[in-house]
Design a protein around this motif. Structure first.
Motif, PDB file in Angstrom:
ATOM      1  N   UNK A  31       9.919 -10.136 -21.102  1.00  0.00           N
ATOM      2  CA  UNK A  31      10.065  -9.292 -22.461  1.00  0.00           C
ATOM      3  C   UNK A  31      11.271  -8.560 -22.280  1.00  0.00           C
ATOM      4  N   UNK A  32      11.594  -7.830 -21.438  1.00  0.00           N
ATOM      5  CA  UNK A  32      12.714  -6.836 -21.156  1.00  0.00           C
ATOM      6  C   UNK A  32      13.959  -7.675 -21.485  1.00  0.00           C
ATOM      7  N   UNK A  33      14.175  -8.914 -20.842  1.00  0.00           N
ATOM      8  CA  UNK A  33      15.197  -9.915 -20.998  1.00  0.00           C
ATOM      9  C   UNK A  33      15.376 -10.099 -22.468  1.00  0.00           C
ATOM     10  N   UNK A  34      14.345 -10.423 -22.860  1.00  0.00           N
ATOM     11  CA  UNK A  34      14.491 -10.667 -24.466  1.00  0.00           C
ATOM     12  C   UNK A  34      14.946  -9.498 -25.180  1.00  0.00           C
ATOM     13  N   UNK A  35      14.524  -8.276 -24.707  1.00  0.00           N
ATOM     14  CA  UNK A  35      14.955  -7.177 -25.542  1.00  0.00           C
ATOM     15  C   UNK A  35      16.469  -6.930 -25.537  1.00  0.00           C
ATOM     16  N   UNK A  36      17.186  -7.667 -24.660  1.00  0.00           N
ATOM     17  CA  UNK A  36      18.584  -7.383 -24.537  1.00  0.00           C
ATOM     18  C   UNK A  36      19.532  -8.288 -25.683  1.00  0.00           C
ATOM     19  N   UNK A  37      18.406  -9.062 -26.349  1.00  0.00           N
ATOM     20  CA  UNK A  37      19.194  -9.876 -27.737  1.00  0.00           C
ATOM     21  C   UNK A  37      18.780  -9.032 -28.854  1.00  0.00           C
ATOM     22  N   UNK A  38      18.239  -7.867 -28.819  1.00  0.00           N
ATOM     23  CA  UNK A  38      17.769  -7.021 -29.893  1.00  0.00           C
ATOM     24  C   UNK A  38      18.943  -6.357 -30.658  1.00  0.00           C
ATOM     25  N   UNK A  39      19.564  -5.634 -29.485  1.00  0.00           N
ATOM     26  CA  UNK A  39      20.613  -4.802 -30.120  1.00  0.00           C
ATOM     27  C   UNK A  39      21.761  -4.692 -28.835  1.00  0.00           C
ATOM     28  N   UNK A  40      22.903  -4.157 -29.047  1.00  0.00           N
ATOM     29  CA  UNK A  40      24.009  -3.869 -28.063  1.00  0.00           C
ATOM     30  C   UNK A  40      23.271  -2.679 -27.430  1.00  0.00           C
ATOM     31  N   UNK A  41      22.890  -1.709 -28.176  1.00  0.00           N
ATOM     32  CA  UNK A  41      22.484  -0.424 -27.476  1.00  0.00           C
ATOM     33  C   UNK A  41      21.205  -0.701 -26.527  1.00  0.00           C
ATOM     34  N   UNK A  42      20.338  -1.679 -26.891  1.00  0.00           N
ATOM     35  CA  UNK A  42      19.171  -1.896 -25.566  1.00  0.00           C
ATOM     36  C   UNK A  42      19.959  -2.611 -24.646  1.00  0.00           C
ATOM     37  N   UNK A  43      20.660  -3.724 -24.891  1.00  0.00           N
ATOM     38  CA  UNK A  43      21.159  -4.549 -24.052  1.00  0.00           C
ATOM     39  C   UNK A  43      22.312  -3.372 -23.033  1.00  0.00           C
ATOM     40  N   UNK A  44      22.973  -2.639 -23.583  1.00  0.00           N
ATOM     41  CA  UNK A  44      23.629  -1.768 -22.662  1.00  0.00           C
ATOM     42  C   UNK A  44      22.693  -1.006 -21.754  1.00  0.00           C
ATOM     43  N   UNK A  45      21.446  -0.400 -22.308  1.00  0.00           N
ATOM     44  CA  UNK A  45      20.568   0.307 -21.370  1.00  0.00           C
ATOM     45  C   UNK A  45      20.045  -0.326 -20.349  1.00  0.00           C
ATOM     46  N   UNK A  46      19.376  -1.441 -20.641  1.00  0.00           N
ATOM     47  CA  UNK A  46      18.777  -2.257 -19.756  1.00  0.00           C
ATOM     48  C   UNK A  46      19.679  -2.968 -18.788  1.00  0.00           C
ATOM     49  N   UNK A  47      20.930  -3.303 -18.983  1.00  0.00           N
ATOM     50  CA  UNK A  47      21.862  -3.732 -17.923  1.00  0.00           C
ATOM     51  C   UNK A  47      22.488  -2.388 -17.098  1.00  0.00           C
TER      52      UNK A  47
END
Length: 413
Positions: free
Chosen positions: A27-43
């Motif tokens: 689910x966390x990996x899926x969240x990286x596709x929601x927005x650039x902000x979420x992707x930047x935070x998770x990575x």
């Protein structure tokens, strides 16, 4: 909040971080596709580290990684992919089947001719270190995180057949908390040199942070024989493996060689006294080291006139006087053709043992009760020299996002 800013992007980073930590990795990996902000935070490396700490400290998250046998009849097919499965350890002694399958990973690495399968060197913080060195001098290494479906190949080692001729090696993998770096360590004994100044022994260390190998040149023991490709133990920031030193009477003195990943200094821990003083033929008595809680265990296989499996534990780490024998398996469990192989320990302290047919059992030391786990490994393959290399693999595992912050170096599959 601007009219064009999505509501989910307006949430403070602290709240997002807390929410992401409650999610399974998929689910966390899926969240990286929601927005650039979420992707930047998770990575972000900071979040990956926070997630690892959260996953490691979760008392309900007790997972073990098994590398198991593919379908019968296809295990030597070069197109067959190996089976890696995560099991959760419920540790309920009232249940017959207390290992539940948590996740099954699709391996991106098909077997290839000349090196039938990859050898699992070890796991650490969600990374699995694989080596292609069982049946060749290929000596290539892969760091793989199956949870995020990413892997990276190491650069070529310094010592190879073309540069140094024939050699024996043992390889370890672990995490250096001092430099926040993952390291692969090769201890190599050159076969065309038999000297007393230590020059026949080479130690090289790979850094994931720099993607480079470098030699360790100080403090190397002399007249030392590394134990080959038996399993190693990574505990208390150090790698541990079995080594031998020839005495002036040509006997072999066995000991635990310790390589701390922080200071990169080799130390020694003595083994139980009865294991010393063997003549040259006893070199083939197999011994391996395993993690036992925050200390060490010794698995001693003897397959000569009195075949048996001895299991020792060091109750206090680095205290050589605390070696204690827990159990000896012999007679009905052992034969000259096959001695059961201990793989490691459950969180309850029970030991996992692989039988001749690949069946995995769990042994409770106090009650001497054997429990069939319903899991099958490779079992007896060709001969003991190959089986001793450990095709079946078992170790504790923690799900992580490591390699997710390496979009340029790590391969996504």
């Amino acid at each position: 909040m601007s009219d064009k800013e999505p509501m989910w992007d307006s949430l403070p980073p602290g709240i997002l971080t807390h929410a992401f930590l409650q999610l399974p990795i998929k689910s966390i990996i899926t969240c990286t596709c929601v927005s650039k902000k979420w992707k930047s935070l998770i990575q972000n490396p900071s979040f990956i580290s926070t997630h690892l700490h959260h996953s490691s400290s979760n008392s309900n998250n007790h997972l073990f990684l098994f590398r198991l046998c593919p379908n019968e009849g296809t295990m030597w097919d070069k197109r067959e992919r190996e089976v890696y499965t995560l099991y959760s350890d419920n540790n309920n002694n009232n249940e017959e089947e207390d290992f539940n399958e948590h996740t099954r990973f699709d391996s991106p690495f098909p077997a290839q001719s000349g090196s039938v399968i990859l050898r699992v060197v070890g796991t650490c913080n969600g990374l699995v270190c694989l080596a292609r060195d069982l049946l060749s001098y290929d000596n290539s290494y892969i760091l793989w995180n199956p949870c995020v479906r990413k892997f990276t190949r190491t650069s070529r080692p310094i010592v190879s057949y073309s540069t140094h001729g024939g050699f024996e090696e043992t390889t370890g993998f672990g995490f250096d908390s001092k430099t926040n770096d993952y390291k692969v360590v090769r201890v190599v004994r050159l076969l065309d040199r038999e000297d007393e100044d230590g020059s026949s022994l080479k130690v090289e260390v790979y850094s994931l942070a720099t993607d480079e190998w470098r030699m360790v040149t100080t403090g190397l023991p002399s007249r030392c024989v590394v134990r080959g490709r038996e399993p190693l133990a990574f505990v208390n920031g150090a790698l541990h493996w079995i080594a031998f030193r020839r005495t002036i009477t040509n006997n072999l003195q066995s000991f635990v060689m310790v390589f701390h990943l922080g200071d990169e200094v080799i130390r020694e821990i003595a083994l139980p006294e009865f294991l010393n003083g063997f003549d040259g033929d006893q070199y083939w008595v197999r011994m391996s080291i395993s993690v036992y809680r925050n200390s060490l265990a010794l698995f001693h296989q003897q397959d000569f006139s009195s075949p048996c499996l001895n299991i020792w534990v060091m109750k206090e780490y680095a205290d050589e006087s605390s070696w204690t024998k827990l159990v000896t398996l012999s007679d009905g469990q052992c034969s000259r053709e096959y001695v059961p192989r201990a793989l490691g320990f459950r969180r309850s302290g029970e030991v996992i043992i692989e039988m001749h047919d690949g069946a995995l059992i769990s042994l409770h030391f106090e009650s001497q009760k054997l429990k069939v786990l319903g899991i099958t490994g490779y079992g007896y393959i060709f001969d003991h020299s190959i089986n001793g290399n450990g095709y079946t693999f078992f170790d504790s595992y923690v799900e992580s996002l490591v390699l997710l912050d390496e979009p340029n170096r790590a391969v996504t599959y």
